[in-house]
Design a protein around this motif. Structure first.
Motif, PDB file in Angstrom:
ATOM      1  N   TYR A 338     -19.647  33.815  18.054  1.00 50.77           N
ATOM      2  CA  TYR A 338     -21.030  33.370  17.906  1.00 50.77           C
ATOM      3  C   TYR A 338     -21.413  33.419  16.436  1.00 50.77           C
ATOM      4  CZ  TYR A 338     -21.275  33.946  22.956  1.00 50.77           C
ATOM      5  OH  TYR A 338     -21.042  33.839  24.306  1.00 50.77           O
ATOM      6  N   GLY A 339     -22.021  32.331  15.971  1.00 50.68           N
ATOM      7  CA  GLY A 339     -22.320  32.224  14.559  1.00 50.68           C
ATOM      8  C   GLY A 339     -23.778  32.456  14.233  1.00 50.68           C
ATOM      9  N   ALA A 340     -24.371  31.494  13.517  1.00 52.83           N
ATOM     10  CA  ALA A 340     -25.710  31.665  12.972  1.00 52.83           C
ATOM     11  C   ALA A 340     -26.770  31.694  14.064  1.00 52.83           C
ATOM     12  CB  ALA A 340     -26.009  30.539  11.985  1.00 52.83           C
ATOM     13  N   LYS A 341     -27.829  32.464  13.814  1.00 48.21           N
ATOM     14  CA  LYS A 341     -28.986  32.464  14.697  1.00 48.21           C
ATOM     15  C   LYS A 341     -29.746  31.150  14.531  1.00 48.21           C
ATOM     16  CE  LYS A 341     -29.638  37.480  14.289  1.00 48.21           C
ATOM     17  NZ  LYS A 341     -30.575  38.543  13.862  1.00 48.21           N
ATOM     18  N   PHE A 342     -30.408  30.718  15.601  1.00 44.44           N
ATOM     19  CA  PHE A 342     -31.162  29.468  15.514  1.00 44.44           C
ATOM     20  C   PHE A 342     -32.305  29.474  16.519  1.00 44.44           C
ATOM     21  CE2 PHE A 342     -29.194  28.349  19.412  1.00 44.44           C
ATOM     22  CZ  PHE A 342     -29.871  27.247  19.919  1.00 44.44           C
ATOM     23  N   MET A 343     -33.245  28.569  16.269  1.00 44.48           N
ATOM     24  CA  MET A 343     -34.322  28.264  17.217  1.00 44.48           C
ATOM     25  C   MET A 343     -34.515  26.749  17.214  1.00 44.48           C
ATOM     26  SD  MET A 343     -37.216  31.197  16.499  1.00 44.48           S
ATOM     27  CE  MET A 343     -38.253  30.501  17.779  1.00 44.48           C
ATOM     28  N   ARG A 344     -34.856  26.208  18.369  1.00 49.76           N
ATOM     29  CA  ARG A 344     -34.975  24.761  18.487  1.00 49.76           C
ATOM     30  C   ARG A 344     -36.016  24.425  19.551  1.00 49.76           C
ATOM     31  NH1 ARG A 344     -32.342  20.620  21.679  1.00 49.76           N
ATOM     32  NH2 ARG A 344     -31.974  18.695  20.488  1.00 49.76           N
ATOM     33  N   GLY A 345     -36.760  23.378  19.318  1.00 48.26           N
ATOM     34  CA  GLY A 345     -37.709  22.869  20.307  1.00 48.26           C
ATOM     35  C   GLY A 345     -37.665  21.356  20.340  1.00 48.26           C
ATOM     36  N   ILE A 346     -37.740  20.793  21.536  1.00 53.09           N
ATOM     37  CA  ILE A 346     -37.749  19.337  21.694  1.00 53.09           C
ATOM     38  C   ILE A 346     -38.821  18.972  22.706  1.00 53.09           C
ATOM     39  CG2 ILE A 346     -35.884  19.476  23.402  1.00 53.09           C
ATOM     40  CD1 ILE A 346     -35.031  16.671  22.557  1.00 53.09           C
ATOM     41  N   TRP A 347     -39.509  17.878  22.422  1.00 51.96           N
ATOM     42  CA  TRP A 347     -40.622  17.460  23.293  1.00 51.96           C
ATOM     43  C   TRP A 347     -40.657  15.943  23.334  1.00 51.96           C
ATOM     44  CZ3 TRP A 347     -44.967  14.728  21.396  1.00 51.96           C
ATOM     45  CH2 TRP A 347     -46.008  14.553  22.312  1.00 51.96           C
ATOM     46  N   ARG A 348     -40.756  15.400  24.556  1.00 53.16           N
ATOM     47  CA  ARG A 348     -40.891  13.964  24.766  1.00 53.16           C
ATOM     48  C   ARG A 348     -42.100  13.740  25.672  1.00 53.16           C
ATOM     49  NH1 ARG A 348     -36.960  11.441  27.714  1.00 53.16           N
ATOM     50  NH2 ARG A 348     -37.206   9.507  26.542  1.00 53.16           N
ATOM     51  N   ARG A 349     -42.837  12.634  25.412  1.00 53.52           N
ATOM     52  CA  ARG A 349     -44.022  12.347  26.220  1.00 53.52           C
ATOM     53  C   ARG A 349     -44.173  10.842  26.379  1.00 53.52           C
ATOM     54  NH1 ARG A 349     -48.832  14.417  28.057  1.00 53.52           N
ATOM     55  NH2 ARG A 349     -50.647  13.032  27.985  1.00 53.52           N
ATOM     56  N   GLY A 350     -44.463  10.440  27.615  1.00 50.35           N
ATOM     57  CA  GLY A 350     -44.753   9.049  27.885  1.00 50.35           C
ATOM     58  C   GLY A 350     -46.236   8.780  27.684  1.00 50.35           C
ATOM     59  N   PHE A 351     -46.581   8.038  26.632  1.00 44.67           N
ATOM     60  CA  PHE A 351     -47.989   7.790  26.341  1.00 44.67           C
ATOM     61  C   PHE A 351     -48.547   6.663  27.208  1.00 44.67           C
ATOM     62  CE2 PHE A 351     -47.197  10.558  22.895  1.00 44.67           C
ATOM     63  CZ  PHE A 351     -48.430  11.059  22.516  1.00 44.67           C
TER      64      PHE A 351
END
Length: 775
Positions: A338-351
């Motif tokens: 296991y390498g580097a620490k990370f954080m991630r967020g993804i968001w999709r929305r149908g307008f």
């Protein structure tokens, strides 16, 4: 408006507690030509009133501005205030014909929404073990031999709390130290706990997993936590916008829906506006045609083009995920790198129906990136996409990546274009600083299909590296149908750049009966030609054995293969031998699974689906499966494990009626099971205990029991009729059973003793004498 005075059976009503009306009469009402029953119609001056429940039955909304009155405790609304109102009285038969504007009616929805959340049944705690053994022995021409036994396994535990799994890969697990063999080694692959929240369409993953896919950048493996929306937990839920079709019918009509010229459904609609919201799920573009045909045969045609894509989200629908942990490297080679620490967020929305936006943000040790993307209907049936991603590396600085795409797809053709570029400093999450993506890449493809002439496809790729090296690749393929089921496939490719070359391939596939197939292939490429002929038969549930034969020239050498394949209830076994100029190889493999649940151990095929633990008390060796597909049989205690259940869906678990004894009393041969993901759900088939027998009954005087009398087991509410000849078929009998005979005001009792059990035969007992006749 035209109105005739109501004179037949009419009465003037002027009650003290109600508003005064001039006339009140029950009338047979026709609404836009359709009979709608008999209703009390009131007249006040020149205004007609009808009960509020009549408005509801006629699908006419009552607006706040509509005049209402009360009469004999009931509420009535003015018909004059409805749009397009006209009336015509037929005094001879006391009926009235009402006409309204079609738009005055409430909108009709053709079919309910396709999604219906299925609540999963109680999960039975279970332990499962998937295994896949592979053995290979190779003998080269110089008599050097190698052999290795490998294993891929997964152990898991499922309960109402979730599913915990851990997988591992074993190399040379037999410890063979022959020259050339790999060192014995076990490598842990993934350890994961998953908790589903099906009612919220969300899932929580702890342990080893992969980041949520995005239009910007690639997914990476990591160890940590992921929480977000998961629409796979609602299989019937449609994420993408649906093609909604609407129209107006003047009178009750029949609506036929055609998609690309093919009739898909027919529905009946009343007068008024309607919406078709249960259209079949479609992907790509096309044309829909609604044909509205009324009772007089008049037709109205409504035509509309549509574009539906799984890249678009439904209106106001969100798809999101948050992830955190450590990036994982060398999966399969190392168990815990296991390498580097990370954080991630993804968001999709149908307008809206044509626009979906996406955003992603990522941060790890020495790396930050943020990006935005859009998918939208550009024009007509073209779908466009665009994205931009900016990264910052501590040593490289800031970099950018961008993408533009355009595609069109319908029933017989598809066209796709994509242009992507990046700066030299750009890096994706988890990429090494020594890695460089392409400076500019262009991809184009097109497919044209025809039911008669086959499918023609072409693809082109052009890539420019940062050293300005340009690489082009062109590929063509054509599939031609031959006869009813056979096909010829032609393919050619040409590459130019760092590697230059041209290749051609032609193959013929001929399906035969009994799941058999013959194929031949010829290929020509750089410095080598290939040709082979093969024949095979795949195993099925009814024919467990399969085989495969191949001979020809591959990689410039004569090559032959042969193999056997056995697919059974408990697993899949394969054996294959191959021979070429340089070596002979023997391969053996065995895969399957063991499941421990409620004290029972079951062997079954390897799979990642859900199970049903079925219980048919007292009935062993009964075929059971999904629908009409028999998958296994119950054991001596009447228990069986059924695989291949779809999670969070209604699965029909069904018994084979041919295996049920004629004397069996099973309330239903079918039960519905809704399991959670990778879990076991219990299914009980209610069975009335005891056996059945045909009993002949006589009274104390020797006469037969009267037809129509009732037989009842002591302490059992169920009753059985006596037929002619004093015979009654009685179920629920034990080895010795006390019964009572009742008819008119008389009853008597007797005892029945069963002979030894014979599952497929009905026991015949008697004549038995019923004693103690009384009035």
């Amino acid at each position: 408006m035209t109105f005739w005075v109501l004179s037949v059976n009419a009465e003037t009503v002027l009650p003290d507690t109600d508003q005064a009306v001039d006339l009140a009469s029950p009338m047979e009402v026709l609404v836009n030509g359709s009979k709608s029953g008999t209703w009390l119609i009131l007249q006040q001056g020149k205004t007609l009133f009808a009960p509020l429940n009549a408005f509801e039955a006629w699908r006419l909304p009552v607006e706040t501005s509509t005049k209402t009155i009360q009469f004999k405790g009931g509420d009535y609304a003015a018909l004059n205030d409805v749009a397009g109102y006209q009336s015509k009285l037929n005094a001879a038969n006391q009926s009235i014909d009402l006409q309204f504007s079609p738009n005055a009616f409430k909108r009709t929805q053709l079919g309910a929404h396709r999604f219906s959340q299925s609540t999963s049944g109680a999960t039975v705690p279970s332990l499962f073990f998937n295994y896949d053994f592979n053995y290979q022995h190779s003998q080269s021409r110089d008599l050097v031999s190698m052999q290795e036994l490998g294993m891929l396994n997964e152990i898991g535990f499922s309960s109402g709390l979730g599913v915990l799994t851990s997988s591992a890969l074993g190399r040379n697990i037999s410890g063979n130290k022959a020259p050339g063999n790999a060192t014995r080694r076990w490598v842990r692959l993934e350890t994961t706990f998953t908790k589903d929240f099906a009612d919220r369409k969300e899932s929580l993953v702890l342990g080893d997993t992969v980041t949520r896919p995005s239009t910007m950048g690639s997914s990476v493996y990591f160890g940590g936590v992921r929480f977000g929306s998961d629409y796979s937990l609602a299989p019937g839920f449609v994420r993408q916008p649906l093609a909604l079709l609407s129209g107006v019918s003047l009178v009750p009509s029949t609506v036929s829906l055609y998609i690309d010229g093919v009739l898909r459904q027919t529905s009946n609609v009343p007068a008024g506006p309607f919406t078709v919201d249960n259209t079949p799920l479609m992907t790509g573009g096309g044309e829909t045609r609604l044909v509205v045909r009324d009772l007089l045969g008049r037709e109205t045609v409504i035509t509309r083009s549509f574009l539906s894509s799984n890249k678009l989200l439904g209106v106001h629908l969100n798809d999101w995920s948050v992830e955190a942990g450590r990036l994982r490297q060398d999966l399969g080679a190392s168990g815990a790198n296991y390498g580097a620490k990370f954080m991630r967020g993804i968001w999709r929305r149908g307008f809206n129906e044509t626009l979906t936006l996406e955003g992603v943000s990522q941060i790890s040790e020495g790396h930050q990136s943020v990006g935005m993307g859009v998918v939208s209907v550009v024009t007509g049936q073209w779908l466009g996409s665009a994205s931009a991603l900016t990264s910052r590396e501590d040593k490289l600085g800031e970099g950018q990546q961008w993408l533009l795409g355009l595609q069109r797809q319908d029933l017989y053709r598809s066209i796709f274009f994509q242009l992507q570029g990046a700066s030299v400093q750009f890096r994706e999450l988890g990429q090494s600083q020594n890695f460089q993506s392409a400076k500019l890449q262009f991809v184009a493809s097109a497919t044209l299909a025809n039911d008669r002439f086959g499918a023609l496809g072409a693809g082109f790729t052009s890539t420019r590296a940062f050293n300005d090296l340009l690489t082009h690749t062109l590929a063509l393929n054509y599939a031609i149908p031959v006869g009813e089921r056979s096909s010829v496939n032609l393919a050619a490719s040409r590459s130019q750049g760092e590697v230059n070359g041209t290749s051609f391939r032609m193959s013929l596939v001929i399906p035969l009966e009994n799941n058999r197939m013959i194929s031949t292939s010829a290929a020509s490429g750089k410095n080598q030609n290939e040709f082979y002929v093969s024949a095979l038969q795949n195993p099925t549930e009814t024919d467990n054995f399969g085989w495969r034969l191949l001979t020809g020239q591959q990689q410039g050498m004569q090559h032959s293969e042969g193999g056997l394949d056995y697919l059974g209830r408990y697993g899949n076994f394969k054996a294959q031998v191959s021979s070429s100029k340089d070596q002979n190889v023997l391969r053996l493999s065995e895969s399957g699974a063991l499941v421990l649940t409620e004290g029972h151990v079951f062997a079954t095929q390897k799979q990642n689906g859900s199970f049903a633990l079925a219980h048919v008390p007292g009935y062993g060796d009964v075929g059971i499966g999904l629908g009409n597909r028999i998958l296994t049989r119950t054991d001596d205690s009447g228990v069986a494990l059924i695989p291949y259940l779809a999670p969070y869906q209604r699965n029909s678990v069904r018994l084979d009626p041919q295996n049920i004894p004629v004397s069996a009393e099973i309330e239903s041969l079918e039960q519905i099971a809704v399991p959670a993901r990778r879990s076991v759900v219990k299914v009980l088939f209610p069975v009335r205990s005891g056996r059945g027998a045909l009993i002949k009954i006589q009274l104390e005087d020797g006469s037969i029991a009267p037809a129509g009398a009732m037989v009842q087991i002591d302490n059992d509410a169920r009753e059985f009729y006596v037929a002619h000849r004093g015979e009654a078929f009685v179920t629920g009998l034990q080895s010795v059973t006390h019964l009572r005979l009742k008819w008119k005001n008389q009853d008597c009792s007797f005892t029945a003793e069963l002979p030894p059990a014979s599952p497929q035969k009905i026991a015949r007992i008697g004549p038995l004498t019923c004693l103690g006749t009384s009035r």
